[in-house]
Write a protein that holds these residues in place. Structure first.
Motif, PDB file in Angstrom:
ATOM      1  N   ASN A   9       0.824  -1.205   0.000  1.00 40.77           N
ATOM      2  CA  ASN A   9       0.000   0.000   0.000  1.00 40.77           C
ATOM      3  C   ASN A   9       0.856   1.253   0.000  1.00 40.77           C
ATOM      4  O   ASN A   9       0.360   2.335  -0.287  1.00 40.77           O
ATOM      5  CB  ASN A   9      -0.929   0.028   1.216  1.00 40.77           C
ATOM      6  CG  ASN A   9      -2.060  -0.953   1.088  1.00 40.77           C
ATOM      7  OD1 ASN A   9      -2.224  -1.603   0.064  1.00 40.77           O
ATOM      8  ND2 ASN A   9      -2.850  -1.075   2.134  1.00 40.77           N
ATOM      9  N   GLY A  10       2.111   1.110   0.372  1.00 39.29           N
ATOM     10  CA  GLY A  10       2.985   2.269   0.404  1.00 39.29           C
ATOM     11  C   GLY A  10       4.366   1.920   0.903  1.00 39.29           C
ATOM     12  O   GLY A  10       4.635   0.810   1.339  1.00 39.29           O
ATOM     13  N   HIS A  11       5.243   2.908   0.811  1.00 44.17           N
ATOM     14  CA  HIS A  11       6.655   2.727   1.134  1.00 44.17           C
ATOM     15  C   HIS A  11       7.085   3.836   2.085  1.00 44.17           C
ATOM     16  O   HIS A  11       6.881   5.017   1.793  1.00 44.17           O
ATOM     17  CB  HIS A  11       7.456   2.803  -0.166  1.00 44.17           C
ATOM     18  CG  HIS A  11       8.811   2.239  -0.075  1.00 44.17           C
ATOM     19  ND1 HIS A  11       9.446   1.689  -1.151  1.00 44.17           N
ATOM     20  CD2 HIS A  11       9.678   2.121   0.953  1.00 44.17           C
ATOM     21  CE1 HIS A  11      10.654   1.272  -0.789  1.00 44.17           C
ATOM     22  NE2 HIS A  11      10.810   1.531   0.481  1.00 44.17           N
ATOM     23  N   LEU A  12       7.657   3.465   3.207  1.00 50.12           N
ATOM     24  CA  LEU A  12       8.211   4.409   4.176  1.00 50.12           C
ATOM     25  C   LEU A  12       9.725   4.395   4.058  1.00 50.12           C
ATOM     26  O   LEU A  12      10.326   3.329   3.985  1.00 50.12           O
ATOM     27  CB  LEU A  12       7.839   4.019   5.604  1.00 50.12           C
ATOM     28  CG  LEU A  12       6.379   3.769   5.937  1.00 50.12           C
ATOM     29  CD1 LEU A  12       6.236   3.364   7.398  1.00 50.12           C
ATOM     30  CD2 LEU A  12       5.548   4.985   5.642  1.00 50.12           C
ATOM     31  N   LEU A  13      10.321   5.572   4.031  1.00 53.39           N
ATOM     32  CA  LEU A  13      11.773   5.695   3.995  1.00 53.39           C
ATOM     33  C   LEU A  13      12.213   6.496   5.210  1.00 53.39           C
ATOM     34  O   LEU A  13      11.703   7.598   5.449  1.00 53.39           O
ATOM     35  CB  LEU A  13      12.217   6.398   2.712  1.00 53.39           C
ATOM     36  CG  LEU A  13      11.859   5.626   1.454  1.00 53.39           C
ATOM     37  CD1 LEU A  13      10.894   6.429   0.623  1.00 53.39           C
ATOM     38  CD2 LEU A  13      13.088   5.279   0.680  1.00 53.39           C
ATOM     39  N   VAL A  14      13.155   5.956   5.972  1.00 53.75           N
ATOM     40  CA  VAL A  14      13.676   6.633   7.156  1.00 53.75           C
ATOM     41  C   VAL A  14      15.109   7.068   6.855  1.00 53.75           C
ATOM     42  O   VAL A  14      15.958   6.244   6.525  1.00 53.75           O
ATOM     43  CB  VAL A  14      13.648   5.721   8.402  1.00 53.75           C
ATOM     44  CG1 VAL A  14      14.258   6.411   9.606  1.00 53.75           C
ATOM     45  CG2 VAL A  14      12.227   5.282   8.707  1.00 53.75           C
ATOM     46  N   CYS A  15      15.354   8.375   6.965  1.00 51.79           N
ATOM     47  CA  CYS A  15      16.664   8.940   6.664  1.00 51.79           C
ATOM     48  C   CYS A  15      17.731   8.349   7.582  1.00 51.79           C
ATOM     49  O   CYS A  15      17.527   8.227   8.787  1.00 51.79           O
ATOM     50  CB  CYS A  15      16.612  10.458   6.823  1.00 51.79           C
ATOM     51  SG  CYS A  15      18.193  11.248   6.462  1.00 51.79           S
ATOM     52  N   GLN A  16      18.883   8.020   6.980  1.00 54.10           N
ATOM     53  CA  GLN A  16      20.026   7.546   7.749  1.00 54.10           C
ATOM     54  C   GLN A  16      21.240   8.438   7.516  1.00 54.10           C
ATOM     55  O   GLN A  16      22.383   8.013   7.696  1.00 54.10           O
ATOM     56  CB  GLN A  16      20.336   6.086   7.400  1.00 54.10           C
ATOM     57  CG  GLN A  16      19.242   5.122   7.792  1.00 54.10           C
ATOM     58  CD  GLN A  16      18.909   5.152   9.259  1.00 54.10           C
ATOM     59  OE1 GLN A  16      19.784   5.066  10.112  1.00 54.10           O
ATOM     60  NE2 GLN A  16      17.622   5.294   9.573  1.00 54.10           N
ATOM     61  N   GLY A  17      20.982   9.689   7.112  1.00 55.02           N
ATOM     62  CA  GLY A  17      22.062  10.667   7.002  1.00 55.02           C
ATOM     63  C   GLY A  17      22.657  10.929   8.376  1.00 55.02           C
ATOM     64  O   GLY A  17      22.029  10.650   9.410  1.00 55.02           O
ATOM     65  N   GLN A  18      23.851  11.500   8.409  1.00 50.05           N
ATOM     66  CA  GLN A  18      24.556  11.649   9.695  1.00 50.05           C
ATOM     67  C   GLN A  18      23.800  12.507  10.692  1.00 50.05           C
ATOM     68  O   GLN A  18      23.810  12.218  11.885  1.00 50.05           O
ATOM     69  CB  GLN A  18      25.969  12.173   9.478  1.00 50.05           C
ATOM     70  CG  GLN A  18      26.048  13.624   9.034  1.00 50.05           C
ATOM     71  CD  GLN A  18      27.487  14.072   8.847  1.00 50.05           C
ATOM     72  OE1 GLN A  18      28.324  13.313   8.391  1.00 50.05           O
ATOM     73  NE2 GLN A  18      27.757  15.316   9.203  1.00 50.05           N
ATOM     74  N   HIS A  19      23.113  13.561  10.242  1.00 48.86           N
ATOM     75  CA  HIS A  19      22.382  14.406  11.175  1.00 48.86           C
ATOM     76  C   HIS A  19      21.165  13.674  11.756  1.00 48.86           C
ATOM     77  O   HIS A  19      20.855  13.807  12.938  1.00 48.86           O
ATOM     78  CB  HIS A  19      21.957  15.713  10.511  1.00 48.86           C
ATOM     79  CG  HIS A  19      23.116  16.595  10.191  1.00 48.86           C
ATOM     80  ND1 HIS A  19      23.682  16.631   8.941  1.00 48.86           N
ATOM     81  CD2 HIS A  19      23.829  17.440  10.957  1.00 48.86           C
ATOM     82  CE1 HIS A  19      24.693  17.465   8.951  1.00 48.86           C
ATOM     83  NE2 HIS A  19      24.806  17.976  10.165  1.00 48.86           N
ATOM     84  N   CYS A  20      20.468  12.929  10.925  1.00 47.20           N
ATOM     85  CA  CYS A  20      19.323  12.160  11.425  1.00 47.20           C
ATOM     86  C   CYS A  20      19.789  11.032  12.336  1.00 47.20           C
ATOM     87  O   CYS A  20      19.158  10.759  13.358  1.00 47.20           O
ATOM     88  CB  CYS A  20      18.485  11.623  10.258  1.00 47.20           C
ATOM     89  SG  CYS A  20      17.427  12.885   9.507  1.00 47.20           S
ATOM     90  N   GLN A  21      20.895  10.389  11.980  1.00 50.57           N
ATOM     91  CA  GLN A  21      21.410   9.333  12.856  1.00 50.57           C
ATOM     92  C   GLN A  21      21.798   9.885  14.217  1.00 50.57           C
ATOM     93  O   GLN A  21      21.584   9.233  15.236  1.00 50.57           O
ATOM     94  CB  GLN A  21      22.591   8.619  12.205  1.00 50.57           C
ATOM     95  CG  GLN A  21      22.150   7.623  11.173  1.00 50.57           C
ATOM     96  CD  GLN A  21      23.238   6.628  10.822  1.00 50.57           C
ATOM     97  OE1 GLN A  21      24.338   6.656  11.350  1.00 50.57           O
ATOM     98  NE2 GLN A  21      22.911   5.741   9.906  1.00 50.57           N
ATOM     99  N   ALA A  22      22.335  11.102  14.240  1.00 48.87           N
ATOM    100  CA  ALA A  22      22.693  11.724  15.517  1.00 48.87           C
ATOM    101  C   ALA A  22      21.451  11.985  16.364  1.00 48.87           C
ATOM    102  O   ALA A  22      21.543  12.116  17.582  1.00 48.87           O
ATOM    103  CB  ALA A  22      23.450  13.027  15.269  1.00 48.87           C
TER     104      ALA A  22
END
Length: 112
Positions: A9-22
């Motif tokens: 039904n859909g796709h979720l993407l969770v950012c794993q860039g350095q600022h988001c990981q912090a």
């Protein structure tokens, strides 16, 4: 043996860039993954329909963790972009995607 097709039904993407990981995006992704599995919402579970993927930078570096949603909608593709996502909000977004319901409006940013 042919590949197996899973309806989503859909796709979720969770950012794993350095600022988001912090700001905890790796933990958010892991917790959301476990939630999708336990609640049988993951696309590969019987009755599930939500895909979850780690992503590169989603552009809201100062406001992470960032999550975006893509799903088919009448007349095209619906997008939902979210900043400062916590686990409760992520689970509400995932449930809305699974149910085909309206996406939550809190913490939303970007294109409408």
């Amino acid at each position: 043996m042919p590949a197996r097709y899973f309806k989503t039904n859909g796709h979720l993407l969770v950012c794993q860039g350095q600022h988001c990981q912090a700001r905890g995006s790796a933990l958010l992704h892991r917790a959301l993954w476990n939630h999708l599995e336990r609640q049988a919402l993951a696309y590969y579970k019987a009755g599930g329909s939500v895909r979850l993927t780690e992503s590169g930078c989603l552009g809201a570096c100062s406001f992470g963790p960032t999550l975006c949603v893509y799903r088919a909608a009448e007349g095209g593709l619906e997008e939902g972009w979210y900043a400062a996502v916590d686990f409760p909000l992520a689970t509400r977004i995932a449930q809305a995607v699974h149910d085909g319901a309206a996406l939550p409006t809190e913490q939303k940013y970007g294109p409408e």
